[in-house]
Write a protein that holds these residues in place. Structure first.
Motif, mmCIF file in Angstrom:
data_model
loop_
_atom_site.group_PDB
_atom_site.id
_atom_site.type_symbol
_atom_site.label_atom_id
_atom_site.label_comp_id
_atom_site.label_asym_id
_atom_site.label_seq_id
_atom_site.Cartn_x
_atom_site.Cartn_y
_atom_site.Cartn_z
ATOM 1 N N ARG A 1 7.628 3.657 -12.123
ATOM 2 C CA ARG A 1 6.195 3.129 -11.826
ATOM 3 C C ARG A 1 5.966 1.879 -11.381
ATOM 4 O O ARG A 1 5.021 1.372 -10.876
ATOM 5 N N LEU A 2 6.808 0.916 -11.783
ATOM 6 C CA LEU A 2 6.874 -0.392 -11.366
ATOM 7 C C LEU A 2 7.903 -0.725 -10.234
ATOM 8 O O LEU A 2 9.100 -0.368 -10.438
ATOM 9 N N ARG A 3 7.177 -1.106 -9.054
ATOM 10 C CA ARG A 3 8.211 -1.173 -7.926
ATOM 11 C C ARG A 3 7.871 -2.552 -7.365
ATOM 12 O O ARG A 3 6.661 -2.715 -6.988
ATOM 13 N N CYS A 4 8.988 -3.132 -6.641
ATOM 14 C CA CYS A 4 8.976 -4.505 -5.984
ATOM 15 C C CYS A 4 9.443 -4.127 -4.672
ATOM 16 O O CYS A 4 10.259 -3.565 -4.410
ATOM 17 N N TYR A 5 8.866 -4.723 -3.838
ATOM 18 C CA TYR A 5 9.130 -4.876 -2.353
ATOM 19 C C TYR A 5 9.356 -6.139 -1.669
ATOM 20 O O TYR A 5 8.508 -7.147 -2.340
ATOM 21 N N VAL A 6 9.899 -6.280 -0.671
ATOM 22 C CA VAL A 6 10.024 -7.628 0.048
ATOM 23 C C VAL A 6 10.012 -7.357 1.484
ATOM 24 O O VAL A 6 10.721 -6.580 2.008
ATOM 25 N N SER B 1 -1.313 0.671 -13.723
ATOM 26 C CA SER B 1 -2.023 1.565 -13.262
ATOM 27 C C SER B 1 -3.288 1.249 -12.672
ATOM 28 O O SER B 1 -3.248 -0.074 -12.034
ATOM 29 N N SER B 2 -4.053 2.117 -11.757
ATOM 30 C CA SER B 2 -4.927 2.072 -10.908
ATOM 31 C C SER B 2 -5.828 3.372 -11.010
ATOM 32 O O SER B 2 -5.547 4.100 -11.587
ATOM 33 N N ARG B 3 -7.037 2.899 -10.235
ATOM 34 C CA ARG B 3 -7.901 4.052 -10.309
ATOM 35 C C ARG B 3 -7.224 5.451 -9.782
ATOM 36 O O ARG B 3 -7.875 6.433 -10.275
ATOM 37 N N ASP B 4 -6.524 5.192 -8.717
ATOM 38 C CA ASP B 4 -6.198 6.562 -7.950
ATOM 39 C C ASP B 4 -4.741 6.957 -8.435
ATOM 40 O O ASP B 4 -4.160 7.768 -8.227
ATOM 41 N N GLU B 5 -4.411 6.440 -9.751
ATOM 42 C CA GLU B 5 -3.111 6.827 -10.146
ATOM 43 C C GLU B 5 -2.942 8.275 -10.366
ATOM 44 O O GLU B 5 -1.740 8.826 -9.736
ATOM 45 N N PRO B 6 -3.889 9.306 -10.923
ATOM 46 C CA PRO B 6 -3.540 10.557 -10.904
ATOM 47 C C PRO B 6 -3.422 11.414 -9.475
ATOM 48 O O PRO B 6 -2.783 12.054 -9.365
ATOM 49 N N LEU B 7 -4.302 10.943 -8.594
ATOM 50 C CA LEU B 7 -3.827 11.460 -7.136
ATOM 51 C C LEU B 7 -2.827 11.060 -6.570
ATOM 52 O O LEU B 7 -2.063 11.882 -5.932
ATOM 53 N N LEU B 8 -2.343 9.649 -6.881
ATOM 54 C CA LEU B 8 -1.116 9.208 -6.372
ATOM 55 C C LEU B 8 0.049 10.016 -6.596
ATOM 56 O O LEU B 8 0.923 10.529 -5.928
ATOM 57 N N GLN B 9 0.093 10.225 -8.169
ATOM 58 C CA GLN B 9 0.935 11.121 -8.646
ATOM 59 C C GLN B 9 1.238 12.282 -8.268
ATOM 60 O O GLN B 9 2.417 13.020 -8.028
ATOM 61 N N LEU B 10 0.060 13.285 -8.036
ATOM 62 C CA LEU B 10 -0.199 14.514 -7.444
ATOM 63 C C LEU B 10 0.480 14.542 -6.110
ATOM 64 O O LEU B 10 1.316 15.791 -5.701
ATOM 65 N N ALA B 11 0.112 13.619 -5.215
ATOM 66 C CA ALA B 11 0.776 13.394 -3.786
ATOM 67 C C ALA B 11 2.121 13.389 -4.139
ATOM 68 O O ALA B 11 2.558 13.994 -2.975
ATOM 69 N N GLN B 12 2.780 12.569 -4.729
ATOM 70 C CA GLN B 12 4.067 12.287 -4.610
ATOM 71 C C GLN B 12 4.881 13.497 -5.369
ATOM 72 O O GLN B 12 5.890 13.835 -4.872
ATOM 73 N N GLU B 13 4.198 14.295 -6.197
ATOM 74 C CA GLU B 13 5.069 15.402 -6.699
ATOM 75 C C GLU B 13 4.973 16.561 -5.870
ATOM 76 O O GLU B 13 5.934 17.315 -5.738
ATOM 77 N N ARG B 14 3.922 16.776 -5.080
ATOM 78 C CA ARG B 14 3.753 17.805 -3.883
ATOM 79 C C ARG B 14 4.452 17.498 -2.406
ATOM 80 O O ARG B 14 4.450 18.145 -1.641
ATOM 81 N N SER B 15 4.876 16.177 -2.463
ATOM 82 C CA SER B 15 5.431 15.825 -1.094
ATOM 83 C C SER B 15 7.148 15.922 -1.163
ATOM 84 O O SER B 15 7.565 15.936 -2.297
ATOM 85 N N CYS B 16 7.487 16.453 0.226
ATOM 86 C CA CYS B 16 9.066 16.464 0.072
ATOM 87 C C CYS B 16 9.489 15.031 0.499
ATOM 88 O O CYS B 16 10.671 14.991 0.831
ATOM 89 N N TRP B 17 8.683 13.817 0.776
ATOM 90 C CA TRP B 17 9.343 12.639 1.189
ATOM 91 C C TRP B 17 10.044 11.962 0.013
ATOM 92 O O TRP B 17 9.627 12.131 -1.223
ATOM 93 N N ARG C 1 0.930 -1.330 -0.091
ATOM 94 C CA ARG C 1 -0.073 0.007 -0.222
ATOM 95 C C ARG C 1 1.012 1.344 -0.003
ATOM 96 O O ARG C 1 0.635 2.286 -0.686
ATOM 97 N N ALA C 2 1.915 1.256 0.890
ATOM 98 C CA ALA C 2 2.712 2.511 1.283
ATOM 99 C C ALA C 2 3.283 2.995 0.027
ATOM 100 O O ALA C 2 3.355 4.079 -0.309
ATOM 101 N N HIS C 3 3.786 2.028 -0.883
ATOM 102 C CA HIS C 3 4.836 2.370 -2.081
ATOM 103 C C HIS C 3 3.842 2.163 -3.353
ATOM 104 O O HIS C 3 4.417 2.482 -4.331
ATOM 105 N N ASN C 4 2.618 2.011 -3.233
ATOM 106 C CA ASN C 4 1.688 1.538 -4.426
ATOM 107 C C ASN C 4 2.659 0.554 -5.245
ATOM 108 O O ASN C 4 2.791 0.851 -6.531
ATOM 109 N N ALA C 5 2.911 -0.343 -4.781
ATOM 110 C CA ALA C 5 4.118 -1.393 -5.362
ATOM 111 C C ALA C 5 2.998 -2.010 -6.433
ATOM 112 O O ALA C 5 1.932 -2.439 -6.208
ATOM 113 N N THR C 6 3.888 -2.730 -7.465
ATOM 114 C CA THR C 6 3.380 -3.917 -8.277
ATOM 115 C C THR C 6 3.476 -5.029 -7.638
ATOM 116 O O THR C 6 2.782 -5.789 -7.699
#
Length: 454
Positions: free
Chosen positions: A304-309, A273-289, A126-131
């Motif tokens: 945009r393709l991210r893998c976590y373990v 892609s996901s339904r919330d992709e535009p919002l997630l992209q906007l949040a990422q652009e405006r965040s200092c994280w 969830r946190a990283h909108n991972a693939t």
């Protein structure tokens, strides 16, 4: 739930055929519960109300009659049967149920027994909108003597090489020792973005994955990928750092193509892609994280393709896919749940000794002067007088005649052990009969039609 649960339960147990000849792997008793029960219970405990179970007709029939499954599993089971003799891999199975997949998915194997906190994997997803987000644990060294294998040289397991970033969470590289004949080489595109990578070995893939719905859609269009673990995961991990610039493939992409020949369908692009992709992209652009340090690049380097373990450091996490793992699971799995060691319906003589580390199943009969220590006794099993059972697994419906000594052995269902027999470190196949006064040590005793072809 925001995720759909998918349980893979069609595997035949090819690495422990002496156990699975008459009983499918998913229904092997572990602590007197079917192996599949543990995965279902794991999903139920975290709030899933429905699960898609991909299995065979044989397993479906056994599930419908098993008392533990009928009484203790409250979830709705959407059972999808596939051909038993079909050469269908785990990715093929996902492709088979594509029409049922409406959201992102959590895929679990039926041979997983763990006390892992599933939210650790799901939170990464969830946190990283991972693939992809997956669970791994440190490899276990099994200490118990395996019946029929004492003195035999162990087959060396081929190691996985897993590369993670400094946080230990971002999955950057994954390869098996068998695929590294020319040595371990890391692509420049990875090192440019993650100059510090930790390469880990000694890890076991738990076969628990969170995957985007778009990955299932990709599989539907790309029929050349058959296995999740062997093909899809390495592909996703590798694809994180592949880019097409001005319609031309980068040098890394060309090298990647040369490394592995694939059929024409493999070139179909994976669109994340996901339904919330535009919002997630906007949040990422405006965040200092940011997810990394050391450069001024945007979060995830724009990928945009991210893998976590999530790698478990402590706790119980076993894949029951070998005889050694099966024995260990029977010893440890009952500790996950607080249940009476002796089933209320079992008939136990007052003049027998049963250790606190043993389990006695439903409708068992245990006679006088019998000793049972560090063992599991299956349902409807009869143990007659003066029997000694130590460190063994006795499955359902077994008859053990008077005066037997059984040590470090696995006795499969409906076997009959003749009077006075002495078995040490043996595996007795389903329905086998051991003659009276027999002395057997370190043997696998199965029917001739059950022997594995080499």
């Amino acid at each position: 739930m925001e995720l759909q649960a998918v349980l893979m339960a069609a595997g035949g147990g090819s690495r422990m055929t002496d156990l699975t000849y008459n009983t499918p792997k998913a229904m092997l008793p572990v602590g007197n519960k079917p192996l599949i029960w543990y995965s279902l219970n794991l999903l139920e405990r975290v709030g899933f109300e429905e699960v898609i179970v991909i299995t065979t007709k044989e397993v479906q029939k056994m599930m419908s009659t098993d008392p533990k499954m009928k009484l203790e599993v409250k979830m709705k089971l959407d059972v999808v049967c596939i051909q038993e003799d079909g050469d269908m891999g785990t990715a093929d199975a996902l492709r088979h149920i594509q029409q049922k997949i409406k959201t992102d998915i959590l895929v679990v194997s039926c041979d997983l027994i763990t006390d892992a906190a599933l939210h650790e994997v799901v939170d990464l997803f969830r946190a990283h909108n991972a693939t992809l987000a997956m669970l791994m644990s440190k490899a276990h060294e099994f200490t118990e003597t395996v019946p029929g294998q004492k003195g035999k040289k162990k087959t060396a397991e081929q190691r996985d090489f897993v590369g993670v970033d400094e946080s230990g969470k971002r999955l950057l590289f994954m390869a098996n020792e068998a695929d590294l004949e020319d040595g371990l080489s890391i692509r420049k595109s990875i090192m440019r973005k993650h100059p510090r990578m930790n390469i880990k070995t000694g890890l076991v893939d738990a076969h628990l994955y969170c995957l985007k719905k778009s990955v299932v859609d990709f599989l539907a269009d790309n029929k050349s990928i058959s296995s999740i673990r062997g093909e899809l995961l390495p592909y996703l991990v590798r694809k994180q750092f592949s880019k097409t610039v001005n319609g031309q493939k980068t040098k890394d992409d060309v090298e990647d193509q040369n490394q592995k020949k694939k059929d024409d369908n493999t070139n179909i692009e994976l669109h994340i892609s996901s339904r919330d992709e535009p919002l997630l992209q906007l949040a990422q652009e405006r965040s200092c994280w940011n997810d990394h340090r050391g450069d001024m690049s945007e979060a995830y380097h724009g990928g945009r393709l991210r893998c976590y373990v999530h790698i478990m450091d402590q706790g119980l996490c076993y894949r029951v896919n070998t005889l050694a793992a099966y024995i260990e699971a029977n010893r440890l799995a009952p500790k996950l749940f607080e249940e009476p060691a002796v089933h209320p319906s079992a008939v136990i003589s007052e003049r027998c000794q049963i250790g606190s580390d043993s389990i006695i199943g439903a409708s068992c009969q245990v006679a006088d002067k019998t000793s049972i220590k560090r063992s599991t006794i299956g349902n409807s099993t009869t143990v007659k007088e003066k029997v000694k059972i130590t460190n063994s697994i006795i499955m359902h419906g077994v008859t053990i005649e008077e005066g037997c000594n059984i040590q470090g052995s696995v006795i499969c269902g409906n076997a009959v052990i003749g009077r006075g027999a002495d078995l040490k470190y043996c595996l007795v196949g389903n329905g086998q009969r051991i003659e009276p006064e027999a002395e057997r040590t370190n043997e696998v005793i199965v029917g001739t039609d059950q022997l594995m072809e080499i």
